[in-house]
Design a protein around this motif. Sequence first.
Motif, PDB file in Angstrom:
ATOM      1  N   GLY A 154       0.851  -1.189   0.000  1.00  0.00           N
ATOM      2  CA  GLY A 154       0.000   0.000   0.000  1.00  0.00           C
ATOM      3  C   GLY A 154       0.880   1.229   0.000  1.00  0.00           C
ATOM      4  N   LEU A 155       0.257   2.397  -0.006  1.00  0.00           N
ATOM      5  CA  LEU A 155       1.028   3.640   0.009  1.00  0.00           C
ATOM      6  C   LEU A 155       0.963   4.244   1.413  1.00  0.00           C
ATOM      7  N   GLY A 273       4.930   0.311   0.689  1.00  0.00           N
ATOM      8  CA  GLY A 273       5.442  -0.703   1.611  1.00  0.00           C
ATOM      9  C   GLY A 273       4.416  -1.773   1.919  1.00  0.00           C
ATOM     10  N   GLY A 274       4.891  -2.840   2.494  1.00  0.00           N
ATOM     11  CA  GLY A 274       4.068  -4.021   2.722  1.00  0.00           C
ATOM     12  C   GLY A 274       3.141  -3.925   3.916  1.00  0.00           C
ATOM     13  N   ASP A 292      -0.375   7.185   8.069  1.00  0.00           N
ATOM     14  CA  ASP A 292      -1.560   6.428   7.683  1.00  0.00           C
ATOM     15  C   ASP A 292      -1.234   5.753   6.353  1.00  0.00           C
ATOM     16  N   VAL A 293      -2.206   5.022   5.834  1.00  0.00           N
ATOM     17  CA  VAL A 293      -1.932   4.288   4.610  1.00  0.00           C
ATOM     18  C   VAL A 293      -3.150   4.339   3.687  1.00  0.00           C
ATOM     19  N   LYS A 302      -6.102   0.431 -13.600  1.00  0.00           N
ATOM     20  CA  LYS A 302      -6.216  -0.807 -12.818  1.00  0.00           C
ATOM     21  C   LYS A 302      -5.792  -0.569 -11.373  1.00  0.00           C
ATOM     22  N   GLU A 303      -6.243  -1.447 -10.493  1.00  0.00           N
ATOM     23  CA  GLU A 303      -5.817  -1.407  -9.090  1.00  0.00           C
ATOM     24  C   GLU A 303      -4.696  -2.425  -8.921  1.00  0.00           C
ATOM     25  N   PRO A 304      -3.466  -1.975  -9.080  1.00  0.00           N
ATOM     26  CA  PRO A 304      -2.385  -2.959  -9.119  1.00  0.00           C
ATOM     27  C   PRO A 304      -2.018  -3.445  -7.731  1.00  0.00           C
ATOM     28  N   ASN A 305      -1.686  -4.691  -7.620  1.00  0.00           N
ATOM     29  CA  ASN A 305      -1.087  -5.175  -6.392  1.00  0.00           C
ATOM     30  C   ASN A 305      -0.477  -6.536  -6.630  1.00  0.00           C
ATOM     31  N   GLN A 306       0.369  -6.900  -5.701  1.00  0.00           N
ATOM     32  CA  GLN A 306       1.004  -8.199  -5.788  1.00  0.00           C
ATOM     33  C   GLN A 306       0.718  -8.918  -4.480  1.00  0.00           C
TER      34      GLN A 306
END
Lengths: 427, 307
Positions: A154-155, A273-274, A292-293, A302-306
């Motif tokens: 996330g950010l 960061g994770g 906060d995040v 797109k909503e990217p994530n891994q």
Amino acid sequence: MKKRMKKLMALTLALVMSTGVMAGCGKGKEADAGGKTKLSVGLWDSDQKEALEAMIDAYTKENPDVSVEIQLTPWKDYWTKLEASATGGVAPDVFWINTFHTELYQEGGILADLTEEVEKSDLDLDANYEKTLVDSYKIDEKLYAIPKDVGTVGLWYNKELFDKAGVEYPTDDWTWDDMLQAAEKLKGNMGEGNYAIAAPVNAEAYNPTIFAAGGNIISEDKTAPTYTMPETMEGVQCWIDLIEKGYSPTIEELTDSEPDARFQSGHLAMLVGGSYMTTQYSENEEIKEKIDVVEYPSYNGKEPNQAGGLGYAVFENSKQKDAAMDLAIWLGSEEAMTIQGQNSSVITARTDTQKYFTEKVPEWNLAAFVNHLDEATAMPYCKSMAELRTLESEKYTEAFSGQKTLEEVSEELQAEAQEIYDRMNEK
Amino acid sequence: MIQRKNAIPKTKMGKRRQKEEIAGYLFIAPVVIGLGIFYLFPFVQNIWFGFNEVNQFNVAKFCGIENYIRLFKDKDFVMAVTNSLKAMVIIVPSVLALSLLVASLLNTKIKGKSFYRTLYFLPAVTMSVAIAMVWKWIYNGEYGILNTVLGVFGIEGKNWLADPKYAFLMVLIVEIWMSVGYNMIILLAGMQGISKSYYEAAIIDGAGPIACFFKITIPILSPTILFVMITLMIGSFQIFDTIFMMIPKGSPALAESKTLVMMFYQNAFEYGQKGYAAAISTVIFLIVMLITAIQFALQKKWVHYEE
């Protein structure tokens, strides 16, 4: 005579000094002492030991004829020890495994096939788990681990630095461009030594943009690298741009003071960061109140994530394989996952117990990590991934530091990675 | 090794001698067995693994000299050998010179001698990981003390551990700093064994301190110097932990700062290619062996054994 002796001594010394290698040892385990089935569970994270103990307590209460020993091995020794003990036939009956190691260990004959047992049980993976996670532990349609938890990115952001520059806080709806605009406003307005964002050579950060751009680092059949795909390069270039525009410290500066250290000391406004940093950040009094995040900014619509994570595997050569499988499957149950969710700061792999994570720090928007889990891409892996990652990181560093262009680097990377794939496919 | 000048005639040797021999073997047994199990066996196994493809779980499949062919084609290998040799060429003379200098200074009559001896020896009893962490901070580009000091003199510092040109050298400086203390103690012990009468005689003949040092100290100390040189040489060839700790993943300098041991570590423990790693460590052994042999051949020319 004396001289020859000395010579011999020195040569022996040289021999001895140049061979100091390894000595792995595993502890034997006693089976069925006192009529009880003795099982062991291996893990590497001491922060999660308590949660596991609570789960084991609940399990042994329901199954009084079983006793479970917990074997904690720190991460840096975990795989070496597991490999040595598996070779000696004394690995823990149930142990943590991540997607990175699954294929290698399956090939090594260490992992028990759980497919049938899971089908017989009431676990119902399709209904209760995200498909991406379950598929991560499947090889040729067979399941080799019960998903335990999942990690996404996330950010994270520092409100104090945003306030200083008079910039509005990030939101879950942010796009990559919104982030760039904010970075432009933050730059130079937060006081000396502070940066808007960090762009390290970190796959966890740039993989999501690669996926969102439509690229990947590995072909679908896992036999070739795809670093020269224009989409892949686009997903990496957008990170290099962050350095070139001065939003991020240079790679040289990030080597000396890492992104996480900068963020934790309040010198970085934004950090990709994770979710697994939650515990550490919430224990850091320096920044806990200031941060906060939000969700990873959307890219290319797109909503990217891994999604990375780990699972519970059963040791193929366990003397109590049936009992071990029963325990592993129970660890995936709602009851066990609830205990896990309440006692640790990880996102449980089971969808219905993820709420415990999002409520962990009420003042933070932790839901950002799970909102788009269904769109997340599994961490790419193949048997040579460790070697590929090192190569990738070394090559991309040349592009991130501006020594070469990303095109040049990607060409080299593609060619050298191909050699690794060739060697892997040969076997 | 026991040397008997006036050995007892064979007929009288009898049981007592036999008993003594058994006792002797018993005394060395723990070390010999330990060395056998933990060094000799892995050493032989390592050579065997070098001719096999070995996976994480020690399953070996014979593959002839394939590992060695791959090694000699590997770009990293050439660089790693060059780096290891570079480390040797820089570390051995500088540590030798510095520890000789410190040892001779501490061998004179100065105040607080034992304080200084302790001070110089401290790095030898400190964990190298801890040392690496502290030096990492000293070298830090933005907050490090080195750049702050350089700044006072108007010199602009760098991100030392991220610069491919300097990073390896900066780590070698730490290695040198770490090894001076230990080698200084060995040389100092050697110096204290030199009889004062040599110096007295030389001074009467009109020799100054410098002549004394080069004409008396160095020649008599030469066997100790040889020992220090050989251990330093082997040690410098095996540099690993400081580089591993100080040049992190993601540093632009990492790719160019690999040593042979580092290459071995990555292949054995990160990539799970133990056969290839075994081949690398066999090559390390051969190179170290070769250089040691050369040193032994050359020692006749300069090492002076007191009769």
